[in-house]
Each structure stands twice: as structure tokens, then as C-alpha cells.
Design a protein around this motif. Structure first.
Motif, PDB file in Angstrom:
ATOM      1  N   SER A   1      14.338  47.916  79.892  1.00  0.00           N
ATOM      2  CA  SER A   1      12.961  48.478  80.443  1.00  0.00           C
ATOM      3  C   SER A   1      12.693  49.540  81.783  1.00  0.00           C
ATOM      4  O   SER A   1      13.441  49.542  82.082  1.00  0.00           O
ATOM      5  CB  SER A   1      12.808  46.892  81.929  1.00  0.00           C
ATOM      6  OG  SER A   1      11.599  46.475  82.568  1.00  0.00           O
TER       7      SER A   1
ATOM      8  N   ALA B   1      18.238  41.087  74.710  1.00  0.00           N
ATOM      9  CA  ALA B   1      17.074  40.306  74.937  1.00  0.00           C
ATOM     10  C   ALA B   1      15.515  40.466  75.615  1.00  0.00           C
ATOM     11  O   ALA B   1      16.732  40.987  76.905  1.00  0.00           O
ATOM     12  CB  ALA B   1      17.123  38.745  74.505  1.00  0.00           C
ATOM     13  N   LYS B   2      14.830  40.558  75.399  1.00  0.00           N
ATOM     14  CA  LYS B   2      13.627  41.245  76.351  1.00  0.00           C
ATOM     15  C   LYS B   2      13.452  39.926  76.832  1.00  0.00           C
ATOM     16  O   LYS B   2      13.698  40.179  78.679  1.00  0.00           O
ATOM     17  CB  LYS B   2      12.280  41.354  74.899  1.00  0.00           C
ATOM     18  CG  LYS B   2      11.114  42.049  76.225  1.00  0.00           C
ATOM     19  CD  LYS B   2      11.470  43.132  76.567  1.00  0.00           C
ATOM     20  CE  LYS B   2      10.839  43.859  77.702  1.00  0.00           C
ATOM     21  NZ  LYS B   2      11.386  44.794  78.114  1.00  0.00           N
TER      22      LYS B   2
ATOM     23  N   THR C   1      11.674  33.876  82.462  1.00  0.00           N
ATOM     24  CA  THR C   1      13.059  34.152  82.840  1.00  0.00           C
ATOM     25  C   THR C   1      13.074  33.097  83.259  1.00  0.00           C
ATOM     26  O   THR C   1      12.823  33.095  84.335  1.00  0.00           O
ATOM     27  CB  THR C   1      13.426  35.845  83.364  1.00  0.00           C
ATOM     28  OG1 THR C   1      12.873  36.857  82.457  1.00  0.00           O
ATOM     29  CG2 THR C   1      14.797  35.772  84.126  1.00  0.00           C
TER      30      THR C   1
ATOM     31  N   CYS D   1      15.733  39.155  88.100  1.00  0.00           N
ATOM     32  CA  CYS D   1      16.825  39.585  87.208  1.00  0.00           C
ATOM     33  C   CYS D   1      16.801  40.942  86.920  1.00  0.00           C
ATOM     34  O   CYS D   1      15.448  41.345  86.732  1.00  0.00           O
ATOM     35  CB  CYS D   1      17.475  38.488  86.351  1.00  0.00           C
ATOM     36  SG  CYS D   1      16.902  36.633  86.633  1.00  0.00           S
ATOM     37  N   GLY D   2      18.194  41.296  86.290  1.00  0.00           N
ATOM     38  CA  GLY D   2      17.897  42.243  85.514  1.00  0.00           C
ATOM     39  C   GLY D   2      16.835  43.760  86.917  1.00  0.00           C
ATOM     40  O   GLY D   2      17.403  43.452  87.087  1.00  0.00           O
TER      41      GLY D   2
ATOM     42  N   SER E   1      14.458  43.942  87.108  1.00  0.00           N
ATOM     43  CA  SER E   1      13.002  43.568  87.993  1.00  0.00           C
ATOM     44  C   SER E   1      13.724  43.103  89.149  1.00  0.00           C
ATOM     45  O   SER E   1      13.352  42.937  90.506  1.00  0.00           O
ATOM     46  CB  SER E   1      12.880  41.847  87.516  1.00  0.00           C
ATOM     47  OG  SER E   1      11.368  42.335  86.327  1.00  0.00           O
TER      48      SER E   1
ATOM     49  N   VAL F   1      15.254  36.431  78.667  1.00  0.00           N
ATOM     50  CA  VAL F   1      15.203  35.236  78.460  1.00  0.00           C
ATOM     51  C   VAL F   1      15.484  34.123  79.151  1.00  0.00           C
ATOM     52  O   VAL F   1      15.402  33.589  80.541  1.00  0.00           O
ATOM     53  CB  VAL F   1      16.995  35.809  79.269  1.00  0.00           C
ATOM     54  CG1 VAL F   1      18.218  35.364  79.544  1.00  0.00           C
ATOM     55  CG2 VAL F   1      17.616  37.370  78.531  1.00  0.00           C
TER      56      VAL F   1
ATOM     57  N   ILE G   1       9.492  38.424  90.845  1.00  0.00           N
ATOM     58  CA  ILE G   1       9.463  39.645  90.287  1.00  0.00           C
ATOM     59  C   ILE G   1       9.727  39.135  88.731  1.00  0.00           C
ATOM     60  O   ILE G   1      10.796  38.859  88.862  1.00  0.00           O
ATOM     61  CB  ILE G   1      10.188  40.810  90.665  1.00  0.00           C
ATOM     62  CG1 ILE G   1      10.131  40.741  92.233  1.00  0.00           C
ATOM     63  CG2 ILE G   1       9.467  41.763  90.046  1.00  0.00           C
ATOM     64  CD1 ILE G   1      10.032  42.416  93.121  1.00  0.00           C
ATOM     65  N   SER G   2       8.993  39.311  87.717  1.00  0.00           N
ATOM     66  CA  SER G   2       9.075  39.083  86.388  1.00  0.00           C
ATOM     67  C   SER G   2       8.816  39.868  85.168  1.00  0.00           C
ATOM     68  O   SER G   2       7.409  39.796  85.734  1.00  0.00           O
ATOM     69  CB  SER G   2       9.403  37.742  86.208  1.00  0.00           C
ATOM     70  OG  SER G   2       9.906  37.524  84.686  1.00  0.00           O
ATOM     71  N   GLN G   3       8.805  40.562  84.810  1.00  0.00           N
ATOM     72  CA  GLN G   3       7.893  41.268  83.805  1.00  0.00           C
ATOM     73  C   GLN G   3       7.673  40.350  82.339  1.00  0.00           C
ATOM     74  O   GLN G   3       6.235  40.482  82.506  1.00  0.00           O
ATOM     75  CB  GLN G   3       8.670  42.723  82.739  1.00  0.00           C
ATOM     76  CG  GLN G   3       8.054  43.404  81.546  1.00  0.00           C
ATOM     77  CD  GLN G   3       7.741  42.218  80.317  1.00  0.00           C
ATOM     78  OE1 GLN G   3       6.654  42.543  79.954  1.00  0.00           O
ATOM     79  NE2 GLN G   3       8.267  41.553  79.738  1.00  0.00           N
ATOM     80  N   SER G   4       8.535  39.906  82.229  1.00  0.00           N
ATOM     81  CA  SER G   4       8.021  38.573  80.996  1.00  0.00           C
ATOM     82  C   SER G   4       7.122  37.162  81.799  1.00  0.00           C
ATOM     83  O   SER G   4       6.792  36.566  81.149  1.00  0.00           O
ATOM     84  CB  SER G   4       9.344  38.498  80.222  1.00  0.00           C
ATOM     85  OG  SER G   4      10.063  37.530  80.861  1.00  0.00           O
ATOM     86  N   GLY G   5       7.989  36.819  82.962  1.00  0.00           N
ATOM     87  CA  GLY G   5       6.824  35.937  83.958  1.00  0.00           C
ATOM     88  C   GLY G   5       7.936  34.212  82.853  1.00  0.00           C
ATOM     89  O   GLY G   5       6.865  33.289  82.840  1.00  0.00           O
TER      90      GLY G   5
HETATM   91  C1  G6P Z   1      16.842  40.387  80.194  1.00  0.00           C
HETATM   92  C2  G6P Z   1      16.264  42.302  79.864  1.00  0.00           C
HETATM   93  C3  G6P Z   1      16.010  42.560  80.738  1.00  0.00           C
HETATM   94  C4  G6P Z   1      15.337  42.681  82.283  1.00  0.00           C
HETATM   95  C5  G6P Z   1      15.433  41.491  82.282  1.00  0.00           C
HETATM   96  C6  G6P Z   1      15.046  40.058  83.123  1.00  0.00           C
HETATM   97  O1  G6P Z   1      17.716  41.138  81.059  1.00  0.00           O
HETATM   98  O2  G6P Z   1      17.072  42.392  78.661  1.00  0.00           O
HETATM   99  O3  G6P Z   1      14.958  44.041  80.218  1.00  0.00           O
HETATM  100  O4  G6P Z   1      14.499  43.105  83.354  1.00  0.00           O
HETATM  101  O5  G6P Z   1      15.702  39.947  81.265  1.00  0.00           O
HETATM  102  O6  G6P Z   1      13.351  39.829  82.945  1.00  0.00           O
HETATM  103  P1  G6P Z   1      12.309  39.348  83.602  1.00  0.00           P
HETATM  104  O7  G6P Z   1      11.023  39.698  82.108  1.00  0.00           O
HETATM  105  O8  G6P Z   1      12.531  38.734  84.114  1.00  0.00           O
HETATM  106  O9  G6P Z   1      11.430  40.923  84.376  1.00  0.00           O
END
Ligand code: G6P
Length: 615
Positions: free
Chosen positions: A407, A609-610, A359, A307-308, A310, A612, A353-357
Motif C-alpha cells: 500500500s 494478499a491485498k 479487512t 491493520c497493516g 492503515s 484480507v 481505517i481501511s483501504q479496502s474497507g
Molecule cells: C493487507 C494488505 C496491506 C494492508 C492491510 C490492511 O495485509 O496487504 O497492504 O495494509 O491488509 O488492509 P486495509 O484494506 O484494511 O487497509
């Protein structure tokens, strides 16, 4: 999406909770609240707005000497952000106090049932329903708090990380998790609870990360008791030693986390490839990939879900993987993929792919892919996150905590990992020549230095931002590898400046967006040296012919585009495959400076939100 924090121990809970809320505010900032308990009376304050608004309110309204406390920073799902809907929420008797991150999907039917039994509700939230359900179970079943929480959670459908306490139990906090993260920090005679470890990192390095469908009873003087919510089995919790340090989660002299994170990119990209990329020896290896490389080589196709931002990294990966490995790639929005009955087989490999892991949509897409027998590989930043645990294998990006909601370093480190994966697989599959392979390894190793160089244009970009800060619309154009960069550039601008921006493949412009071009429309064109350079130059000519204003990202030393564009932002020369890692840098800076000049809250843009964790 909502941050929760709790403390029980020997110190005053207030400063720990308040500081913790500030660190978790990136997760949501519609409203905030705190409840403190000193064994005699519960003190509760909450408000619409930011944690700083809460701080002002607490200091005016409540006593702050309790040694047990819970706090919440909210990103609204049910009920508009206002004082009443803010957490914590009391149960009807006033004995139970809860904070919650997530959504209780069947709250309406439970609420009705509780109303029939005489319960009254002050807020529109699903959380107030949950705390009263727990209270009702306590009463009807005559059980202790922990058991009541367990029975109640077996009746709810949804996602949650909760923390609650009971006025009659001044030495206990009960927590539970399904779908939203929850960490328990273990100190000496004290415990911490939080959505991530940042609120307690200066107090302890030991933490338990609850798994989904686990709950814990945290009682002073006892070991944390973790059990399954379903089936009641006790779990021997794994106490993890945290790698995080305080410096990583502070601004370090920068005005905003976003700026700090933009400038960190040279060093974090190095961290991403450290020990994995040995250009001199012609080696690229990723621990999580080595044992599974055959899965990729024999795959019918690779499906990337994200998402987003990522998702944009995934789109870059589509170009690299198809180019280098000749494996067909599809890139899917996790939220669409999960609901459209996709065709997935055991011969597919899914990269999540996910920054937060964390989503929610990406997680659901992973679960679906696993049900169909696909092999799922994760590319996550947050160590120990749900997605990193749910995938069969994976690679961490090692970007360090990303706090700015927009991000930046997560994107470049994701692209770095995906590039290394593509190179490793291409080598194994024999779809890349030794010469090209070596060239890519050497060039990838140079990327941090190139990013450093690109960052030197900061002052110049600030001047460009000054010129365009009042524009109402922006168009971003790119081709090939830099089409995803155009999308990402537009997203960055939208997110933090609230200026409407659209990213487009440069050649598609003539099929619609060209109608928008006039002297009021700044067009950011990524026009670095590439296979498409001449074609992009033609696109620039088309814009000029319609009085569009051109801001071009060009390769250092470029002369052609320089003559055509109104403003230029230079980046060092790289092979086209690696160019997104540098072309994205000026676009991050441009968005940042415009947002600052417009007085926007860069690290906490409205409505976002950072992480989701709801769908
Ligand atoms: C939210 C954040 C974005 C991010 C997206 C996916 O919308 O505001 O910056 O790209 O989630 O998040 P993730 O943690 O899965 O990469």
C-alpha cells in the motif's frame, strides 16, 4: 483474499473471465481456475500458480466457447495451494460447480456428516464441503438450486462470497455473500459477478453490491432476484452507478502498479482534499464529520483500529490528534482489540481505517465497538465497501483503486484525511490558534507539490537501492511523527523485497537494536527538520560510532546530517505535523527499486494478499 468472477450472457465467457481474473489477481495468486458451460458439457481447468499459468493450461486443455463461466484466483486458507485444492469445485454428482472466497468454519463437522452419507472428497477445502452440502440439501429437500443454497448457508458458520451453477440450469448463476465482497454487474441480456467491479467495468456501469447475508439468483431474461439468506425476505436491490474507469485499473505505462500508485500520489492527495480544504477561505470541512463533530469534542478518548499500513496511518494520526485536538488517542491492531475484552464506552469514538474497507479483523473490531455503544467513524478508500457501510459515518480517501499489494497512495491519502479531521476538530474545540490553523491549511494544500518534488529523487534513490540491494537486514529509525514512517518504511521493504527490516523509535535503539549495528547494517534514519532534529542527529552519531551505514531522509538544504550520513534522500520542508506525507515517499521508492533489482514480483509479493477478508 481470493477473487471471484462470473459471467452469463450472449458472449463467450472465457475472455471475460480470464481478463477479470487478471484484474482480481491482486486479491490472491496461489492458484487459479475456471469452469465454462455451453449448455451441454462443463469444461473445467485449474492449477497451482498464477492466472498466466491457468491461461496456458486452458488453451491446451479445454474448449472455451461456453457463454456461462466462473473463475477464481486463490489465497489459500484451507489446504495448501495445489491443483486439487484450487477452485472451482464440483459436487459429487458433477452437477454443481462452485467458487468461494472466505472460510467455512464448521466445515469439519459438515464434512463428517456428508461422509457418513457417502460423499467423497477430493480436496482439503471447506469449499468442496459447501458445494456438497448444497447438493445434499437439493436431494433431501427436493428444492430448486436457489433454495438449496439458502438452506445450506443457514447451516454454515463463517464468511463467504460464492458463485455457483447447476448443469441442469444453463441460464442461471446463484451468488451469496457474508463478510466477503460481491458485486453483480448488470448489462443488456448479460450479467457479471465479481469480488469488485474491475472485471466488468468496460461492459456496464450498473452494479448491485450485495449486503451481508444476501443472496441473488441471476437468471437470463429476468431481473436479478435478491433475498435475505435468513428469513427469506425479498430485497429491492439498489443499482449503483459506478464511478470507476478502465484507465484507473490499468498500469498506464508504468512497469508496475506499485510504481504507478507511488507517482499518482500528488494527484490523489489533491483528490482527497478537493472541495474539502479551502485554504484561502480558512475552511476545512468533511461531509461525514460535520454532523458528528460534537461526538469527537465530547469524547473521553479516540480509539483507532486498523491493520497493516492503515495501522501505521493510525499511528501518525495519534500524534496529530493529540497534538492538535488534545483528545487522548489509542491505536489498536484490530486483531488484538477484538479479542482482548477491551474497555469501550459510549463516550469513546472509534476511527476505523481501511483501504479496502473489507479487512475482517477491522470489521469485527467495529462491530464490537458498536455493541458497546461507541460512535464509529470510517476512513476507507473503496466506495460502498463493507466497513464504509458498517460505520456510523466516515470519510472516503478518494485515492482511486489501489492494485499493488504494498500500500502506498492509500497511506498518504489516509493521513491526509486524518489530518483534515484533526484540524477541523481542533478548530471547533479551540485547541489550535487561528494562525496555526491557517498555516496548516496552506501547508497541507502544498503537499502535492512537495510530494512531486520528492519524487524527483527517483534516479538518485535507484542508485542507493543498487548499493544496498544485497543487504540482509535493514533498520529504520524515526522519532515523533516520523516514528510511524520508520515502521511503514520497514514494512514496505519486507513486503516486496523479502529483506528483513525493523522500524524503531530512534531513541529506543540504544535499548536493544544498537547491538545489531555494524558495517553490514544499513540504517535508514528519518532526520528532517523537527523538534527532535538535534536528538536524531545524536542518534546518527551513535550509529556512526559503531560503523553503521547511514541512509538519511533529510530536509532540502540540510547541512548537518549531510555531513554525517553516507547517503541522503532529500524532501521539501513542511511543518513536522505534515512531514510523514513527504518523508514516506523516498522510502516507498527505495523498497520498490530494491525489490525490482532482486527480481521480486513487486505487485504480487509471495504469501500476501491485498485485502484480507479472513481473520
Ligand atoms: C493487507 C494488505 C496491506 C494492508 C492491510 C490492511 O495485509 O496487504 O497492504 O495494509 O491488509 O488492509 P486495509 O484494506 O484494511 O487497509
Amino acid at each position: 483474499m481470493c477473487g471471484i468472477v462470473g459471467y452469463i450472457g450472449k458472449r463467450e465467457a472465457y475472455p471475460i473471465i480470464m481478463n477479470g481474473l487478471k484484474r482480481l489477481e491482486y486479491r490472491g495468486y496461489d492458484s487459479a481456475g475456471i469452469a465454462l458451460y455451453d449448455g451441454t458439457g462443463i469444461q473445467l481447468a485449474k492449477t497451482k500458480g498464477k492466472v498466466s499459468d491457468l491461461e496456458a493450461r486452458v488453451e491446451a486443455e479445454i474448449k472455451t466457447d461456453g457463454k456461462l463461466g466462473i473463475g477464481h484466483t486463490r489465497w489459500a486458507t484451507h489446504g495448501v495451494p495445489n491443483d486439487i485444492n484450487s477452485h472451482p469445485h464440483y459436487s459429487n454428482s458433477g452437477n454443481l460447480v462452485i467458487i468461494h472466497n472466505g472460510i467455512i468454519e464448521n466445515y469439519a463437522s459438515i464434512k463428517k456428516e456428508l461422509e457418513n452419507r457417502g460423499y467423497k472428497f477430493k480436496s482439503d477445502t471447506d469449499t468442496e464441503v459447501l458445494v456438497n452440502l448444497i447438493e445434499e440439501v437439493q436431494k433431501v429437500e427436493n428444492v430448486k438450486l436457489g433454495k438449496a443454497v439458502q438452506i445450506a448457508l443457514n447451516q454454515v458458520v463463517g464468511a463467504y462470497a460464492i458463485a455457483l451453477f447447476d448443469r441442469n440450469k444453463p441460464d442461471e448463476i446463484v451468488v451469496a455473500k457474508l463478510g466477503s465482497p460481491l458485486a453483480i454487474g448488470i448489462g443488456e441480456d448479460e450479467f457479471f459477478v465479481a469480488s469488485d467491479a474491475s472485471p466488468f467495468i468496460e461492459f456496464t456501469n450498473n452494479a448491485i453490491y450485495l449486503e451481508d447475508e444476501e443472496m441473488a439468483i441471476i437468471r437470463l431474461g429476468r431481473e436479478v432476484k435478491v433475498r435475505k439468506i435468513k428469513g427469506d425476505m425479498l430485497v429491492d436491490p439498489y443499482i449503483q452507478e459506478l464511478q470507476l474507469n478502465l484507465e484507473q485499473i490499468e498500469k498506464g505505462g508504468y512497469d508496475h502498479f506499485m510504481l504507478k500508485e507511488i507517482f499518482e500520489q500528488p494527484s490523489v492527495i489533491k483528490d482527497t482534499y478537493r472541495g474539502r480544504l479551502l485554504a484561502d477561505q480558512g475552511i476545512v470541512k468533511l461531509g461525514g464529520l460535520e454532523d458528528h463533530i460534537g461526538k469527537f469534542i465530547n469524547a473521553n478518548r479516540i480509539i483507532i483500529v486498523a491493520c497493516g499500513t492503515s495501522w501505521h496511518a493510525g499511528l501518525v494520526a495519534e500524534y496529530i490528534f493529540e497534538d492538535l485536538t488534545r483528545i487522548p488517542v489509542e491505536v489498536e491492531y484490530a486483531s488484538e482489540f477484538r479479542y482482548r475484552n477491551p474497555i469501550i464506552s459510549e463516550k469513546d469514538v472509534v476511527i476505523a481505517i481501511s483501504q479496502s474497507g473489507e479487512t475482517a479483523d477491522t470489521l469485527a473490531a467495529i462491530k464490537l465497538a458498536k455493541q458497546h455503544g461507541a460512535f464509529v467513524y470510517g476512513v476507507c478508500n473503496v466506495v460502498g465497501s463493507t466497513i464504509s457501510r458498517e460505520t456510523h459515518s466516515g470519510t472516503y480517501t478518494h485515492a482511486g483503486p489501489e492494485i499493488g499489494v504494498a500500500s502506498t497512495k492509500a497511506f498518504t491519502t489516509q493521513v491526509t484525511v486524518l489530518t483534515m479531521m484533526a484540524l477541523r476538530i481542533a478548530k471547533e474545540k479551540g485547541t489550535i490558534s487561528q494562525r496555526d490553523f491557517m498555516l496548516h491549511l496552506r501547508e497541507l494544500e502544498q503537499i502535492p507539490a512537495h510530494v512531486e518534488e520528492a519524487l524527483k529523487s527517483d534516479d538518485k534513490i535507484m542508485e542507493i537501492a543498487e548499493v544496498f540491494k544485497n543487504a540482509k537486514n535493514f533498520l529504520y529509525l524515526g522519532r515523533g511523527y516520523n516514528f510511524p514512517v520508520a515502521l511503514e518504511g520497514a514494512l514496505k521493504l519486507k513486503e516486496i523485497s523479502y529483506i528483513h527490516a525493523e522500524g524503531y523509535p530512534a531513541a529506543e535503539m540504544k535499548h536493544g537494536p544498537i547491538a545489531l549495528i555494524d558495517e553490514q547494517m544499513p540504517v535508514v534514519v528519518i532526520a528532517v527538520n523537527s523538534n527532535h532534529y538535534e536528538k536524531v542527529v545524536s542518534n546518527i552519531e551513535e550509529i556512526r560510532a559503531r560503523q553503521g551505514v547511514i541512509i538519511a531522509v533529510v530536509t532540502e538544504g540540510d547541512t548537518t546530517v549531510k555531513q554525517l550520513a553516507d547517503y541522503i534522500m532529500e524532501v521539501p520542508k513542511t511543518p513536522e505535523t505534515l512531514s510523514p506525507l513527504v518523508t514516506t515517499i523516498p522510502l516507498q521508492l527505495l523498497s520498490y527499486h530494491i525489490a525490482v533489482m532482486l527480481g521480486r514480483n513487486v505487485d504480487q509479493p509471495r504469501n500476501l494478499a491485498k485485502s484480507v477478508t479472513v481473520e
